[in-house]
Design a protein around this motif. Sequence first.
Motif, short mmCIF file in Angstrom:
data_model
loop_
_atom_site.label_atom_id
_atom_site.label_comp_id
_atom_site.label_asym_id
_atom_site.label_seq_id
_atom_site.Cartn_x
_atom_site.Cartn_y
_atom_site.Cartn_z
N ASP A 18 0.83 -1.21 0.00
CA ASP A 18 0.00 0.00 0.00
C ASP A 18 0.87 1.26 0.00
O ASP A 18 0.61 2.20 -0.75
N GLN A 20 3.99 1.45 -0.96
CA GLN A 20 4.70 1.48 -2.25
C GLN A 20 3.81 2.12 -3.32
O GLN A 20 4.26 3.00 -4.06
N GLN A 21 2.57 1.70 -3.38
CA GLN A 21 1.63 2.20 -4.38
C GLN A 21 1.49 3.73 -4.29
O GLN A 21 1.45 4.42 -5.32
N GLN A 22 1.46 4.26 -3.08
CA GLN A 22 1.32 5.71 -2.87
C GLN A 22 2.53 6.50 -3.36
O GLN A 22 2.41 7.71 -3.57
N ASN A 23 3.67 5.84 -3.55
CA ASN A 23 4.91 6.55 -3.86
C ASN A 23 5.51 6.19 -5.22
O ASN A 23 6.66 6.52 -5.49
N LEU A 24 4.74 5.53 -6.05
CA LEU A 24 5.16 5.29 -7.43
C LEU A 24 5.07 6.59 -8.23
O LEU A 24 4.17 7.40 -7.97
N LYS A 26 3.82 7.34 -10.98
CA LYS A 26 2.52 7.56 -11.61
C LYS A 26 1.47 8.08 -10.62
O LYS A 26 0.44 8.60 -11.03
N ASN A 27 1.75 7.96 -9.33
CA ASN A 27 0.77 8.36 -8.31
C ASN A 27 1.16 9.61 -7.52
O ASN A 27 0.48 9.95 -6.55
N ILE A 28 2.22 10.29 -7.94
CA ILE A 28 2.62 11.52 -7.28
C ILE A 28 2.86 12.61 -8.33
O ILE A 28 3.08 12.32 -9.50
N SER A 29 2.82 13.84 -7.89
CA SER A 29 3.01 14.95 -8.81
C SER A 29 4.48 15.06 -9.22
O SER A 29 5.37 14.54 -8.54
N PHE A 38 10.84 8.98 -4.81
CA PHE A 38 9.84 8.05 -5.34
C PHE A 38 10.39 6.64 -5.26
O PHE A 38 11.57 6.44 -5.01
N GLN A 42 7.27 -1.73 -8.81
CA GLN A 42 6.05 -2.17 -8.16
C GLN A 42 6.14 -3.68 -7.97
O GLN A 42 6.37 -4.42 -8.91
#
Length: 183
Positions: A18, A20-24, A26-29, A38, A42
């Motif tokens: 979970d 990890q997913q938040q810090n890929l 594709k999921n951050i500006s 980052f 994955q």
Amino acid sequence: MLKATTVNTIEELQQILDLQQQNLPKNISAEELKSQGFVTFQHDLKTLQEFHQLAPSVIVKDDEKVIAYALTVVNEARHVFPPMESMFRLLEKLQWKDKPFCDYRYYEMGQVCVAKEYRGKDVFEMLYQEHKKSYSNKYDLLVTMISTMNHRSLKAHEKVGFQTVLIEKDEFDEWAVVVWDWR
């Protein structure tokens, strides 16, 4: 209260995924990617379970919540996640302090991540001190590769004591290969 330990449950592995997913990327500006860092790869639960069976990863928890992790990937796990295999092959060609890497007992850091709200609070240092406590009796070196675009991670690793061995480009990115010598 924050506590560093090794992974003990499937739930903790799921919390790693979970985070990890938040810090890929594709999921951050783009701004966050540049300033905060980052994670590049994955994983899935099966991969983390295979890593864990051979050598548990290190986590920091705030009560029961995993707020940081540092994945442990020993040589016996190199086939589990193909990008790790390429790093192990690269290390087989390199030297550290005038000796081939194969003359050392070493393992790789598969990935490190600290939840946003815990950054700058010595959690990164806690992860690595727990790695040293847990594994320095079995290993001489801890090695990892960091994207050269991830300036925050490069600085944090240097602060812990890692030294750069090589800059290497592959099909994924340009990497700094860094070593923490525990001898």
